[in-house]
Design a protein around this motif. Structure first.
Motif, PDB file in Angstrom:
ATOM      1  N   GLN A 328       0.854  -1.185   0.000  1.00  7.74           N
ATOM      2  CA  GLN A 328       0.000   0.000   0.000  1.00  7.74           C
ATOM      3  C   GLN A 328       0.892   1.238   0.000  1.00  7.74           C
ATOM      4  O   GLN A 328       1.691   1.425   0.917  1.00  7.74           O
ATOM      5  CB  GLN A 328      -0.926   0.011   1.224  1.00  7.74           C
ATOM      6  CG  GLN A 328      -1.831  -1.196   1.334  1.00  7.74           C
ATOM      7  CD  GLN A 328      -2.838  -1.284   0.205  1.00  7.74           C
ATOM      8  OE1 GLN A 328      -3.190  -0.253  -0.404  1.00  7.74           O
ATOM      9  NE2 GLN A 328      -3.302  -2.492  -0.103  1.00  7.74           N
ATOM     10  N   GLY A 361      -4.331  -1.368   4.487  1.00  8.41           N
ATOM     11  CA  GLY A 361      -5.253  -1.764   3.431  1.00  8.41           C
ATOM     12  C   GLY A 361      -5.831  -0.559   2.715  1.00  8.41           C
ATOM     13  O   GLY A 361      -5.458   0.587   2.990  1.00  8.41           O
ATOM     14  N   ARG A 362      -6.749  -0.840   1.817  1.00  8.32           N
ATOM     15  CA  ARG A 362      -7.357   0.216   0.995  1.00  8.32           C
ATOM     16  C   ARG A 362      -8.839   0.328   1.343  1.00  8.32           C
ATOM     17  O   ARG A 362      -9.534  -0.694   1.476  1.00  8.32           O
ATOM     18  CB  ARG A 362      -7.183  -0.121  -0.486  1.00  8.32           C
ATOM     19  CG  ARG A 362      -7.532   0.999  -1.445  1.00  8.32           C
ATOM     20  CD  ARG A 362      -6.518   2.124  -1.335  1.00  8.32           C
ATOM     21  NE  ARG A 362      -6.807   3.175  -2.292  1.00  8.32           N
ATOM     22  CZ  ARG A 362      -6.240   3.266  -3.505  1.00  8.32           C
ATOM     23  NH1 ARG A 362      -5.336   2.347  -3.875  1.00  8.32           N
ATOM     24  NH2 ARG A 362      -6.545   4.239  -4.326  1.00  8.32           N
ATOM     25  N   SER A 363      -9.319   1.529   1.487  1.00  8.29           N
ATOM     26  CA  SER A 363     -10.728   1.782   1.749  1.00  8.29           C
ATOM     27  C   SER A 363     -11.153   2.971   0.910  1.00  8.29           C
ATOM     28  O   SER A 363     -10.711   4.109   1.160  1.00  8.29           O
ATOM     29  CB  SER A 363     -10.973   2.062   3.237  1.00  8.29           C
ATOM     30  OG  SER A 363     -12.324   2.395   3.465  1.00  8.29           O
ATOM     31  N   ALA A 364     -11.997   2.676  -0.095  1.00  6.57           N
ATOM     32  CA  ALA A 364     -12.462   3.719  -1.013  1.00  6.57           C
ATOM     33  C   ALA A 364     -11.250   4.386  -1.661  1.00  6.57           C
ATOM     34  O   ALA A 364     -10.417   3.729  -2.279  1.00  6.57           O
ATOM     35  CB  ALA A 364     -13.353   4.715  -0.282  1.00  6.57           C
ATOM     36  N   ARG A 366      -8.791   6.001  -0.049  1.00  3.99           N
ATOM     37  CA  ARG A 366      -7.763   6.274   0.958  1.00  3.99           C
ATOM     38  C   ARG A 366      -7.019   4.979   1.286  1.00  3.99           C
ATOM     39  O   ARG A 366      -7.548   3.862   1.145  1.00  3.99           O
ATOM     40  CB  ARG A 366      -8.368   6.832   2.251  1.00  3.99           C
ATOM     41  CG  ARG A 366      -9.285   8.016   2.056  1.00  3.99           C
ATOM     42  CD  ARG A 366      -8.512   9.268   1.719  1.00  3.99           C
ATOM     43  NE  ARG A 366      -8.140  10.014   2.904  1.00  3.99           N
ATOM     44  CZ  ARG A 366      -7.463  11.154   2.870  1.00  3.99           C
ATOM     45  NH1 ARG A 366      -7.057  11.631   1.711  1.00  3.99           N
ATOM     46  NH2 ARG A 366      -7.176  11.790   3.968  1.00  3.99           N
ATOM     47  N   VAL A 368      -5.554   3.005   4.444  1.00  9.53           N
ATOM     48  CA  VAL A 368      -5.858   3.008   5.878  1.00  9.53           C
ATOM     49  C   VAL A 368      -4.887   2.086   6.592  1.00  9.53           C
ATOM     50  O   VAL A 368      -4.729   0.913   6.219  1.00  9.53           O
ATOM     51  CB  VAL A 368      -7.309   2.569   6.143  1.00  9.53           C
ATOM     52  CG1 VAL A 368      -7.593   2.564   7.646  1.00  9.53           C
ATOM     53  CG2 VAL A 368      -8.282   3.490   5.423  1.00  9.53           C
ATOM     54  N   THR A 370      -4.069   0.532  10.373  1.00  8.45           N
ATOM     55  CA  THR A 370      -4.698   0.327  11.672  1.00  8.45           C
ATOM     56  C   THR A 370      -3.691  -0.248  12.659  1.00  8.45           C
ATOM     57  O   THR A 370      -2.854  -1.087  12.313  1.00  8.45           O
ATOM     58  CB  THR A 370      -5.901  -0.628  11.568  1.00  8.45           C
ATOM     59  OG1 THR A 370      -5.474  -1.879  11.048  1.00  8.45           O
ATOM     60  CG2 THR A 370      -6.969  -0.035  10.663  1.00  8.45           C
ATOM     61  N   ALA A 436      -6.073   7.304   7.983  1.00  9.88           N
ATOM     62  CA  ALA A 436      -6.395   7.326   6.550  1.00  9.88           C
ATOM     63  C   ALA A 436      -5.500   8.348   5.855  1.00  9.88           C
ATOM     64  O   ALA A 436      -5.465   9.523   6.259  1.00  9.88           O
ATOM     65  CB  ALA A 436      -7.850   7.667   6.321  1.00  9.88           C
TER      66      ALA A 436
END
Length: 441
Positions: A328, A361-364, A366, A368, A370, A436
């Motif tokens: 990422q 990871g990927r969210s939309a 962005r 992200v 954690t 994010a």
């Protein structure tokens, strides 16, 4: 233009407006005089043409009287084919035509011929028109003396009224502009009354105009300055409070060593010095982040999964596991992002019960990252407060086991510099920190 720059804003506006008004009125006056002259001359010509057509009609009907009756100051001559005068109005010459041969030819072609009025003993000019009826030519001459006198009268009136009108309008504009600038003067006086040690606000005029919006903007700016000043005061007070403890500890150990006549414990002193060093470094980093230091704005591609593996400690109190996944990428400062994740991992390890998990990871739109621990977590009411400087919750108040309370404050500022966001949430049990960041284009 030095003299112009020395004028007040009110004076400049009045000067510019008065000059523009004077030029506009001057052009309007000239246009009015020209239009008036044109209209009056056209009326004289139309009257002369109407008279000539009427006389021509009488000639065609063989009803022309001699002398020819006239209305006003017109002079009439009726010429035959040899340009001899056959009839004339009272006062008109019966021996010589009013126009010369070339002028007569122009008049017969439909033009208005302008000649000197001294041909009939008058001043000014005559405007002569002609009309044809069988073999006769009707000449009608109308003096323009009344027209010139009317135009001169209007011109003289304008010359008198022009400066008076400009002066009156300039005086009115002076008061109107002063009334319009009164809110600006009120803002200036309000700003003059605000001192460096007081938190004040400027008087905002009512309405929805530029001055109102200026006052609102200035008050918001003053609010930000007050908040920054308050943060600075709190920062200084908190820093002084935090530095007082290790300094007092060092002084105590030195006093005890001096009292018993033995050298101070080098390990204990080293711990306190290290603690002071970390605190000063964190304070400097936080100050640089809040000021947007260009050294923290270096931008290059950063692979976050690999960065998480680098910051994950191998011999920590609890295991730190990095969830495998696809690379990422984001754009940012590698050193600043490393500091963010290192602070979060250190905080998670300090409070975790048995495990810390890192993932990217990927969210939309962005990327992200954690950081999850299975510790006691943070109550929802305290999740905003923990980002303040020198903030410790009840289970982490011990300075020896806890940090200085700057870690999350540094994380928030560094994430903000990277156009990212940070959110604290429940991990059931434990705390889940989600950061994010914008992905690499």
């Amino acid at each position: 233009m030095t003299w112009f720059r020395r004028l007040t804003l009110r004076g400049r506006l009045i000067l510019i407006g008065s000059v523009g008004l004077a030029v506009g009125l001057l052009l309007g006056g000239l246009l009015l005089v020209a239009v008036l002259h044109y209209v009056l001359i056209r009326a004289v010509d139309n009257g002369a043409r109407g008279t000539a057509d009427d006389i021509a009609s009488l000639i065609s009907a063989d009803a022309l009287a001699d002398p020819i009756p006239t209305a006003g100051t017109q002079y009439i001559q009726v010429l035959d084919a040899q340009d001899r005068i056959r009839a004339a109005s009272v006062g008109a010459d019966r021996l010589r035509p009013l126009l010369h041969d070339d002028e007569l030819a122009r008049a017969r072609s439909g033009h208005v011929v302008v000649v000197a009025a001294n041909r009939i003993g008058l001043t000014g000019q005559l405007r002569v028109v002609a009309a044809r009826s069988t073999d006769r030519t009707v000449l009608v001459a109308a003096p323009d003396r009344d027209v010139q006198e009317s135009v001169l009268t209007v011109r003289d009136v304008l010359l008198i009224a022009y400066p008076l009108l400009v002066g009156a309008l300039a005086g009115l504009a002076w008061h109107v502009v002063g009334w319009a600038l009164a809110p600006v003067e009120a803002l200036r006086q309000g700003a003059e009354e605000i001192s460096g040690g007081q938190a004040g606000r400027l008087p905002v005029p009512e309405g929805d105009d530029e001055v109102h919006r200026l006052g609102m903007t200035l008050n918001r700016m003053l609010g930000r300055l007050d908040a920054a000043r308050q943060r600075q005061r709190d920062f200084v007070a908190d820093a002084a409070h935090e530095l007082r403890s290790p300094i007092a500890s060092l002084r105590t150990q030195l006093d005890v060593a001096a009292h018993i006549g033995e050298p101070a414990s080098i390990p204990d002193l080293a711990v306190e010095v290290d603690r002071l060093g970390r605190l000063v470094d964190d304070l400097l980093l936080l100050a640089r982040a809040e000021e947007g230091d260009p050294r923290l704005r270096r931008r290059e591609p950063v692979e976050l999964t690999a960065l998480l593996r680098d910051v994950a400690p191998s011999g920590a109190r609890v295991p730190v596991h990095v969830t495998p996944g696809e690379p990422q990428w984001t754009i940012g400062d590698p050193g600043a992002l490393r500091q963010v994740f290192d602070n979060l991992v250190t905080n998670a390890v300090r409070h975790a019960t048995s495990r810390v998990t890192l993932a990217a990871g990927r969210s939309a739109d962005r990327v992200v990252v954690t950081v999850t621990d299975d510790g006691p977590g943070i109550p929802a009411a305290d999740r905003d407060r923990v980002f303040d400087r020198f903030t410790r919750l009840d289970d982490a108040r011990a300075r020896d086991s806890g940090g200085a309370g700057l870690g999350l404050a540094i994380v928030r500022e560094l994430v903000r510099l990277h156009n990212g966001t940070i959110i604290l949430g429940d991990a059931g049990p434990g705390l889940r920190v989600a950061i994010a960041l914008p992905p690499r284009p």
